[in-house]
Write a protein that holds these residues in place. Structure first.
Motif, PDB file in Angstrom:
ATOM      1  N   TYR A 170      67.569  50.030  82.694  1.00 52.76           N
ATOM      2  CA  TYR A 170      66.033  50.731  81.482  1.00 52.76           C
ATOM      3  C   TYR A 170      66.756  50.778  80.049  1.00 52.76           C
ATOM      4  O   TYR A 170      66.418  49.880  79.541  1.00 52.76           O
ATOM      5  CB  TYR A 170      65.398  50.974  82.256  1.00 52.76           C
ATOM      6  N   GLU A 197      62.874  42.609  93.138  1.00 55.65           N
ATOM      7  CA  GLU A 197      62.459  43.619  92.212  1.00 55.65           C
ATOM      8  C   GLU A 197      63.089  43.464  90.527  1.00 55.65           C
ATOM      9  O   GLU A 197      62.347  43.942  89.661  1.00 55.65           O
ATOM     10  CB  GLU A 197      63.515  44.566  92.993  1.00 55.65           C
ATOM     11  N   ALA A 217      60.333  41.710  88.932  1.00 57.06           N
ATOM     12  CA  ALA A 217      59.205  41.894  88.565  1.00 57.06           C
ATOM     13  C   ALA A 217      59.332  43.353  87.273  1.00 57.06           C
ATOM     14  O   ALA A 217      58.429  44.104  86.981  1.00 57.06           O
ATOM     15  CB  ALA A 217      58.955  42.920  89.740  1.00 57.06           C
ATOM     16  N   THR A 218      60.910  43.935  87.189  1.00 57.17           N
ATOM     17  CA  THR A 218      60.895  45.583  86.475  1.00 57.17           C
ATOM     18  C   THR A 218      61.170  44.114  84.937  1.00 57.17           C
ATOM     19  O   THR A 218      60.262  45.649  84.142  1.00 57.17           O
ATOM     20  CB  THR A 218      62.347  45.393  86.370  1.00 57.17           C
ATOM     21  N   ALA A 230      57.547  43.978  84.852  1.00 56.05           N
ATOM     22  CA  ALA A 230      56.327  45.054  84.172  1.00 56.05           C
ATOM     23  C   ALA A 230      56.751  45.732  82.951  1.00 56.05           C
ATOM     24  O   ALA A 230      56.407  46.959  82.031  1.00 56.05           O
ATOM     25  CB  ALA A 230      56.759  46.288  85.043  1.00 56.05           C
ATOM     26  N   PHE A 287      62.045  52.910  88.654  1.00 57.97           N
ATOM     27  CA  PHE A 287      60.718  53.599  89.680  1.00 57.97           C
ATOM     28  C   PHE A 287      60.642  53.697  91.020  1.00 57.97           C
ATOM     29  O   PHE A 287      59.812  53.710  91.990  1.00 57.97           O
ATOM     30  CB  PHE A 287      59.591  51.749  89.587  1.00 57.97           C
ATOM     31  N   ARG A 335      55.531  51.514  85.779  1.00 61.22           N
ATOM     32  CA  ARG A 335      55.552  51.867  87.501  1.00 61.22           C
ATOM     33  C   ARG A 335      54.218  51.217  88.337  1.00 61.22           C
ATOM     34  O   ARG A 335      54.460  50.896  89.236  1.00 61.22           O
ATOM     35  CB  ARG A 335      55.398  53.648  88.165  1.00 61.22           C
ATOM     36  N   TYR A 351      54.738  47.464  88.103  1.00 58.92           N
ATOM     37  CA  TYR A 351      55.547  47.128  88.808  1.00 58.92           C
ATOM     38  C   TYR A 351      55.192  46.757  90.098  1.00 58.92           C
ATOM     39  O   TYR A 351      55.695  45.952  90.901  1.00 58.92           O
ATOM     40  CB  TYR A 351      57.026  48.569  88.672  1.00 58.92           C
TER      41      TYR A 351
END
Ligand code: TRP
Length: 432
Positions: free
Chosen positions: A20, A63, A66-67, A70, A214, A290, A293
């Motif tokens: 991140y 994932e 989505a990360t 998000a 997350f 989060r 997400y």
């Protein structure tokens, strides 16, 4: 002209805080720059090189998509797509494979490391190495060249891949006689932090010291409380230098917050309190992400739609028309349009040529003729083709009249004419 900036995200594993801070956050910040056209894609074809568990590949793609969403990627402002949804990438990979030097691929770091490891272990050099690993840089070059990206933000470990993409693009341009491809530049940001993991080493899946981005709050807290610290008691001043806890805090905090945290260290904050502060600070940034997400992951059909839509628009705008042009360039063409035009005599025909041949006397000869067929150099007969070949090779390098002086050949035109012909041959060879 806007700058096209392109980055691939390998879809393997579950994103952690290090990803991140080191990749997602800076890339999304950069995507808001007004003068850039940004391309972000999930490099799922690349992920197959390492991961061969279909369910995990699917999960990881979900994932990671989505990360990024998000974290604030806006799929209507940037190109966001999945590599495998753009079949033109795979097709271009083959075109590039056919101009890529194998010797260059032999020198790729990842491949070489695998070979070195095998060699050190007394195995066959290529044991267990797939052609996929070997071809990794060509697929990556296709990702980049298909969209004529100008800049590719990558970590230092990827610089070599960008250089290879330039090389393959340049070769293609040269072979097919036009600048089809823009040559990309690596964009290295030395300011992005590499985050320490739980044990103080760089946070990395391969060290098993990661904090999942997350993780639920309780797990996040537990992991943060397990970060390695020294044994100083509350009340004793602490060193910020080399403290993973401090570095993690700094990666999320403003300069003012960081200064206050440093002061707390100097004032002897207890490790428990410091960890609590770190948890609170990280949680403040991550909690809203989060939540987004979790909503996104619960609706995989929405993500699927976003990705497909991105790829469909991108193909229509760039990939499909460009591939059509490239197919034309390499000669994968509509036959009905070939008409009666025989291939145009290309520049090659204008070059002088060496011809080796055998005469009725059983001996081996060669001659050098110019494009019109005028013989410039005639050799005597040799016993073996090898002897003739060696003299041809030596002659090809000759740059002065002296270097051509041997009783085994006769110059039928002035030496300068022969030298000019040899120079033209060398130039053509260097360019091809
Ligand atoms: N190789 C890159 C990495 O491991 C991921 C990647 C694939 C990529 N294709 C790309 C990055 C094209 C930039 C451009 O990080």
């Amino acid at each position: 002209m806007t700058t096209r900036v392109l980055t691939g995200i390998t879809t393997s594993g579950t994103p952690h805080l290090g990803n991140y801070v080191g990749a997602v956050r800076p890339a999304i910040a950069a995507s808001h720059a007004a003068d850039a056209e940004s391309f972000y894609f999930l490099a799922d074809l690349h992920s197959l090189i390492k991961a061969q568990d279909p369910a995990r590949t699917q999960r990881s793609t979900l994932e990671i998509a989505a990360t990024w969403l998000a974290a604030g990627l806006e799929p209507d402002k940037v190109w966001f797509y999945r590599q495998s949804d753009v079949p033109e990438i795979s097709e271009l990979t083959w075109f590039l494979t056919c101009v890529a030097g194998k010797g260059i691929l032999n020198r790729a770091h990842a491949y070489k490391a695998a070979v070195d490891k095998n060699t050190a272990e007394g195995e066959d050099a290529d044991a267990g190495i797939t052609a996929g690993l070997f071809m990794y840089p060509v697929l990556m070059a296709a990702d980049i060249l298909l969209f004529n990206a100008h800049q590719v933000p990558v970590g230092r470990d990827q610089i070599q891949h960008i250089e290879m993409a330039r090389d393959f693009g340049q070769r293609f341009n040269h072979v097919y006689g036009r600048d089809y491809f823009t040559l990309p530049e690596a964009l290295i940001d030395d300011h992005v932090a590499t985050l320490p993991g739980l044990d103080g080493r760089k946070m990395s899946k391969s060290y098993g010291n990661t904090i999942p981005l997350f993780a639920k709050p309780a797990e996040l807290k537990k992991l943060i409380f397990s970060i390695l610290t020294d044994s100083r008691a509350p009340g004793e001043p602490k060193d910020t230098e080399g403290s993973p806890l401090f570095q993690l805090y700094q990666a999320f905090a403003t300069p003012e917050e960081t200064a206050a945290f440093a002061q707390a260290y100097a004032d002897g904050i207890g490790w428990g309190d410091a960890k609590q502060q770190l948890f609170d600070r990280v949680e403040r940034d991550i909690a809203p992400l989060r939540e987004r997400y979790e909503t996104l992951v619960a609706r995989p059909d929405r993500i699927e739609e976003i990705l497909r839509d991105g790829a469909a628009r991108l193909r229509a705008k760039y990939a499909t028309p460009f591939l059509r042009e490239l197919r034309e360039a390499v000669g994968l063409r509509d036959l009905s349009a070939a008409a009666a035009t025989a291939p145009k005599a290309v520049a090659k025909a204008a070059l002088p040529v060496f011809k080796q041949y055998r005469e009725a006397d059983g001996r081996f000869y060669f001659k050098l003729s110019d494009a019109q067929g005028t013989v410039l150099v005639q050799s005597q007969g040799f016993d073996s083709p090898r002897d003739a070949g060696q003299l041809v090779a030596a002659l090809k390098n000759a740059e002065t009249a002296d270097q051509m002086e041997t009783p085994q050949i006769s110059l039928l035109v002035p030496a300068e004419v022969v030298l000019a012909a040899l120079a033209a041959l060398r130039e053509a060879a260097a360019a091809s």
